[in-house]
Design an enzyme around this catalytic site. Structure first.
Site, PDB file in Angstrom:
ATOM      1  N   ASP A 189       0.876  -1.171   0.000  1.00  0.00           N
ATOM      2  CA  ASP A 189       0.000   0.000   0.000  1.00  0.00           C
ATOM      3  C   ASP A 189       0.917   1.225   0.000  1.00  0.00           C
ATOM      4  O   ASP A 189       1.636   1.468   0.978  1.00  0.00           O
ATOM      5  CB  ASP A 189      -0.872  -0.030   1.258  1.00  0.00           C
ATOM      6  CG  ASP A 189      -1.784   1.178   1.371  1.00  0.00           C
ATOM      7  OD1 ASP A 189      -1.591   2.162   0.626  1.00  0.00           O
ATOM      8  OD2 ASP A 189      -2.702   1.137   2.213  1.00  0.00           O
ATOM      9  N   ILE A 190       0.865   1.999  -1.100  1.00  0.00           N
ATOM     10  CA  ILE A 190       1.827   3.108  -1.227  1.00  0.00           C
ATOM     11  C   ILE A 190       1.550   4.261  -0.263  1.00  0.00           C
ATOM     12  O   ILE A 190       2.366   5.170  -0.151  1.00  0.00           O
ATOM     13  CB  ILE A 190       1.887   3.664  -2.674  1.00  0.00           C
ATOM     14  CG1 ILE A 190       0.494   4.077  -3.152  1.00  0.00           C
ATOM     15  CG2 ILE A 190       2.547   2.684  -3.610  1.00  0.00           C
ATOM     16  CD1 ILE A 190       0.497   5.305  -4.002  1.00  0.00           C
ATOM     17  N   ASN A 226       2.196   5.687 -10.360  1.00  0.00           N
ATOM     18  CA  ASN A 226       0.964   5.580 -11.132  1.00  0.00           C
ATOM     19  C   ASN A 226      -0.273   5.282 -10.279  1.00  0.00           C
ATOM     20  O   ASN A 226      -1.371   5.710 -10.632  1.00  0.00           O
ATOM     21  CB  ASN A 226       1.147   4.478 -12.195  1.00  0.00           C
ATOM     22  CG  ASN A 226      -0.170   4.042 -12.790  1.00  0.00           C
ATOM     23  OD1 ASN A 226      -0.747   4.745 -13.625  1.00  0.00           O
ATOM     24  ND2 ASN A 226      -0.686   2.900 -12.339  1.00  0.00           N
ATOM     25  N   LYS A 268      -4.190  15.727  -7.422  1.00  0.00           N
ATOM     26  CA  LYS A 268      -3.369  15.730  -8.639  1.00  0.00           C
ATOM     27  C   LYS A 268      -2.690  17.092  -8.833  1.00  0.00           C
ATOM     28  O   LYS A 268      -1.565  17.168  -9.329  1.00  0.00           O
ATOM     29  CB  LYS A 268      -4.227  15.366  -9.858  1.00  0.00           C
ATOM     30  CG  LYS A 268      -4.803  13.938  -9.802  1.00  0.00           C
ATOM     31  CD  LYS A 268      -3.716  12.875  -9.769  1.00  0.00           C
ATOM     32  CE  LYS A 268      -4.269  11.470  -9.958  1.00  0.00           C
ATOM     33  NZ  LYS A 268      -3.221  10.439  -9.959  1.00  0.00           N
ATOM     34  N   TYR A 311      -9.968  14.607  -5.668  1.00  0.00           N
ATOM     35  CA  TYR A 311      -9.069  14.048  -6.700  1.00  0.00           C
ATOM     36  C   TYR A 311      -8.270  15.154  -7.390  1.00  0.00           C
ATOM     37  O   TYR A 311      -7.043  15.064  -7.539  1.00  0.00           O
ATOM     38  CB  TYR A 311      -9.926  13.280  -7.703  1.00  0.00           C
ATOM     39  CG  TYR A 311      -9.166  12.577  -8.801  1.00  0.00           C
ATOM     40  CD1 TYR A 311      -8.475  11.397  -8.563  1.00  0.00           C
ATOM     41  CD2 TYR A 311      -9.167  13.084 -10.101  1.00  0.00           C
ATOM     42  CE1 TYR A 311      -7.800  10.740  -9.582  1.00  0.00           C
ATOM     43  CE2 TYR A 311      -8.503  12.441 -11.131  1.00  0.00           C
ATOM     44  CZ  TYR A 311      -7.819  11.262 -10.869  1.00  0.00           C
ATOM     45  OH  TYR A 311      -7.160  10.614 -11.885  1.00  0.00           O
TER      46      TYR A 311
HETATM   47  P1  NAP Z   1      -7.060   1.544 -11.991  1.00  0.00           P
HETATM   48  O1  NAP Z   1      -7.560   0.826 -13.190  1.00  0.00           O
HETATM   49  O2  NAP Z   1      -7.976   1.697 -10.825  1.00  0.00           O
HETATM   50  O3  NAP Z   1      -5.676   0.872 -11.502  1.00  0.00           O
HETATM   51  C1  NAP Z   1      -4.985   1.414 -10.409  1.00  0.00           C
HETATM   52  C2  NAP Z   1      -4.301   0.290  -9.643  1.00  0.00           C
HETATM   53  O4  NAP Z   1      -3.681   0.880  -8.464  1.00  0.00           O
HETATM   54  C3  NAP Z   1      -5.287  -0.758  -9.129  1.00  0.00           C
HETATM   55  O5  NAP Z   1      -4.759  -2.051  -9.288  1.00  0.00           O
HETATM   56  C4  NAP Z   1      -5.426  -0.380  -7.661  1.00  0.00           C
HETATM   57  O6  NAP Z   1      -5.828  -1.455  -6.819  1.00  0.00           O
HETATM   58  C5  NAP Z   1      -4.022   0.087  -7.338  1.00  0.00           C
HETATM   59  N1  NAP Z   1      -3.999   0.841  -6.086  1.00  0.00           N
HETATM   60  C6  NAP Z   1      -4.990   1.599  -5.537  1.00  0.00           C
HETATM   61  N2  NAP Z   1      -4.621   2.079  -4.358  1.00  0.00           N
HETATM   62  C7  NAP Z   1      -3.337   1.633  -4.133  1.00  0.00           C
HETATM   63  C8  NAP Z   1      -2.429   1.785  -3.061  1.00  0.00           C
HETATM   64  N3  NAP Z   1      -2.746   2.488  -1.960  1.00  0.00           N
HETATM   65  N4  NAP Z   1      -1.222   1.194  -3.145  1.00  0.00           N
HETATM   66  C9  NAP Z   1      -0.886   0.459  -4.236  1.00  0.00           C
HETATM   67  N5  NAP Z   1      -1.728   0.263  -5.290  1.00  0.00           N
HETATM   68  C10 NAP Z   1      -2.944   0.852  -5.228  1.00  0.00           C
HETATM   69  O7  NAP Z   1      -6.596   3.026 -12.391  1.00  0.00           O
HETATM   70  P2  NAP Z   1      -6.154   3.628 -13.819  1.00  0.00           P
HETATM   71  O8  NAP Z   1      -7.349   4.146 -14.504  1.00  0.00           O
HETATM   72  O9  NAP Z   1      -5.252   2.684 -14.519  1.00  0.00           O
HETATM   73  O10 NAP Z   1      -5.348   4.897 -13.316  1.00  0.00           O
HETATM   74  C11 NAP Z   1      -3.943   4.877 -13.087  1.00  0.00           C
HETATM   75  C12 NAP Z   1      -3.488   6.294 -12.779  1.00  0.00           C
HETATM   76  O11 NAP Z   1      -3.867   7.169 -13.836  1.00  0.00           O
HETATM   77  C13 NAP Z   1      -4.114   6.883 -11.514  1.00  0.00           C
HETATM   78  O12 NAP Z   1      -3.168   7.673 -10.818  1.00  0.00           O
HETATM   79  C14 NAP Z   1      -5.220   7.759 -12.041  1.00  0.00           C
HETATM   80  O13 NAP Z   1      -5.551   8.808 -11.161  1.00  0.00           O
HETATM   81  C15 NAP Z   1      -4.601   8.262 -13.332  1.00  0.00           C
HETATM   82  N6  NAP Z   1      -5.567   8.693 -14.328  1.00  0.00           N
HETATM   83  C16 NAP Z   1      -6.433   7.830 -14.905  1.00  0.00           C
HETATM   84  C17 NAP Z   1      -7.339   8.307 -15.871  1.00  0.00           C
HETATM   85  C18 NAP Z   1      -8.305   7.407 -16.570  1.00  0.00           C
HETATM   86  O14 NAP Z   1      -9.110   7.917 -17.376  1.00  0.00           O
HETATM   87  N7  NAP Z   1      -8.298   6.103 -16.349  1.00  0.00           N
HETATM   88  C19 NAP Z   1      -7.364   9.651 -16.207  1.00  0.00           C
HETATM   89  C20 NAP Z   1      -6.473  10.508 -15.583  1.00  0.00           C
HETATM   90  C21 NAP Z   1      -5.574  10.035 -14.652  1.00  0.00           C
HETATM   91  P3  NAP Z   1      -7.436  -1.608  -6.501  1.00  0.00           P
HETATM   92  O15 NAP Z   1      -8.069  -2.058  -7.760  1.00  0.00           O
HETATM   93  O16 NAP Z   1      -7.474  -2.605  -5.394  1.00  0.00           O
HETATM   94  O17 NAP Z   1      -7.893  -0.229  -6.073  1.00  0.00           O
END
Ligand code: NAP
Length: 245
Positions: free
Chosen positions: A57-58, A84, A152, A148
């Site tokens: 857990d980061i 990430n 960010k 959020y």
């Molecule tokens: P995602 O599909 O939810 O994947 C994120 C991963 O991080 C999941 O496996 C999650 O585990 C894990 N995680 C959550 N909390 C954590 C913690 N405390 N320690 C370690 N790992 C943890 O997210 P994503 O859409 O790929 O997004 C990745 C990054 O891009 C994030 O920073 C997000 O804010 C950013 N982002 C995404 C989008 C988008 O449209 N998707 C847009 C802008 C920015 P769980 O599944 O158990 O939570």
């Protein structure tokens, strides 16, 4: 990037998994970090490169420092850190609980801060390093995401400040700001919210996880050695302004 050691948080799925696939293709050795052990196992099994998978857990300092120690014990050093992992707990101002404010700030802002602290001495000693923080176009402001967006925006400020502090050690600190990307995170949004966001998208479509991975690969590479403190928006133009139809 051949044989560089890259730590990627939130690597189990979505954007993090795509970054892992891309850096593996570029020849890096990977430390995959995620709180979700199931998806972490899946991506570790899928990738055929030299890797270490660590469930952590980061937002917890002891787990972050233990994870970086494990990475150094296994590979000897850390060259690249991709912050990430991130979460959403959306709601309008009055609806965001204190718990959901704290949780989002802890994971999205404190987590990257701890990871940067944990790799700093190693990167300083080797006089090189690349840190890439995944922020979001929402750092410019987004209705229903005050927690959020603030997390960010804070991460952009952290990126710029660390770029100044660490430049003398040849450590580059940059950010990638994704727009709307198809991942488990965005699939979990209510359909109406997704449709509204798509209507505001200049390209008319969502980006892919590979679009983000490509920007991260560039910023982690030797081609980006004189680039630091920057935010690259990978959002199909959405950060350029309002779309009037
Ligand atoms: P995602 O599909 O939810 O994947 C994120 C991963 O991080 C999941 O496996 C999650 O585990 C894990 N995680 C959550 N909390 C954590 C913690 N405390 N320690 C370690 N790992 C943890 O997210 P994503 O859409 O790929 O997004 C990745 C990054 O891009 C994030 O920073 C997000 O804010 C950013 N982002 C995404 C989008 C988008 O449209 N998707 C847009 C802008 C920015 P769980 O599944 O158990 O939570």
């Amino acid at each position: 990037m051949k044989d560089k050691i890259a730590v990627i948080t939130g690597a189990g799925q979505g954007i993090g998994a795509a970054i892992a696939r891309r850096l593996a293709r570029e020849g890096a050795k990977l430390v995959l970090v995620d709180i979700n052990e199931d998806c972490l196992k899946d991506i570790a099994t899928e990738l055929e490169c030299d890797l270490l998978a660590v469930a952590a857990d980061i937002s917890k300092k002891d787990q972050v420092f233990a994870m970086i120690e494990q990475a150094k014990d296994h590979f000897g050093t850390v060259d690249i850190l991709v912050n990430n992992a991130g979460i959403i707990r959306d709601g309008f101002l009055a609806k965001i609980s204190e718990e959901n404010w704290d949780k989002v700030l802890e994971v999205n802002l404190k987590g990257p801060f701890l990871c940067c602290q944990a790799v700093f001495e190693t990167m300083k000693a080797q006089n090189s390093g690349k840190i890439v923080n995944i922020v979001s176009r929402a750092w410019l402001g987004n209705i229903g995401q005050s927690n959020y967006s603030a997390s960010k925006g804070g991460l952009v400020s952290l990126t710029r400040t660390l770029a100044l502090e660490l430049a003398r050690f040849q450590i580059n600190v940059n950010a990638v700001a994704p727009g709307l990307i198809e991942t488990p995170m965005t699939r979990s949004m209510p359909e109406e919210a997704r449709a509204r966001l798509l209507r505001m998208q200049p390209t008319g479509k969502m980006g892919t996880v590979d679009d983000i991975a490509a920007a991260v690969a560039f910023l982690s590479s030797g081609d980006a050695t004189f680039i630091t403190g920057q935010v690259i928006h990978v959002d199909g133009g959405k950060s350029c302004g309002l779309l009037s139809l």
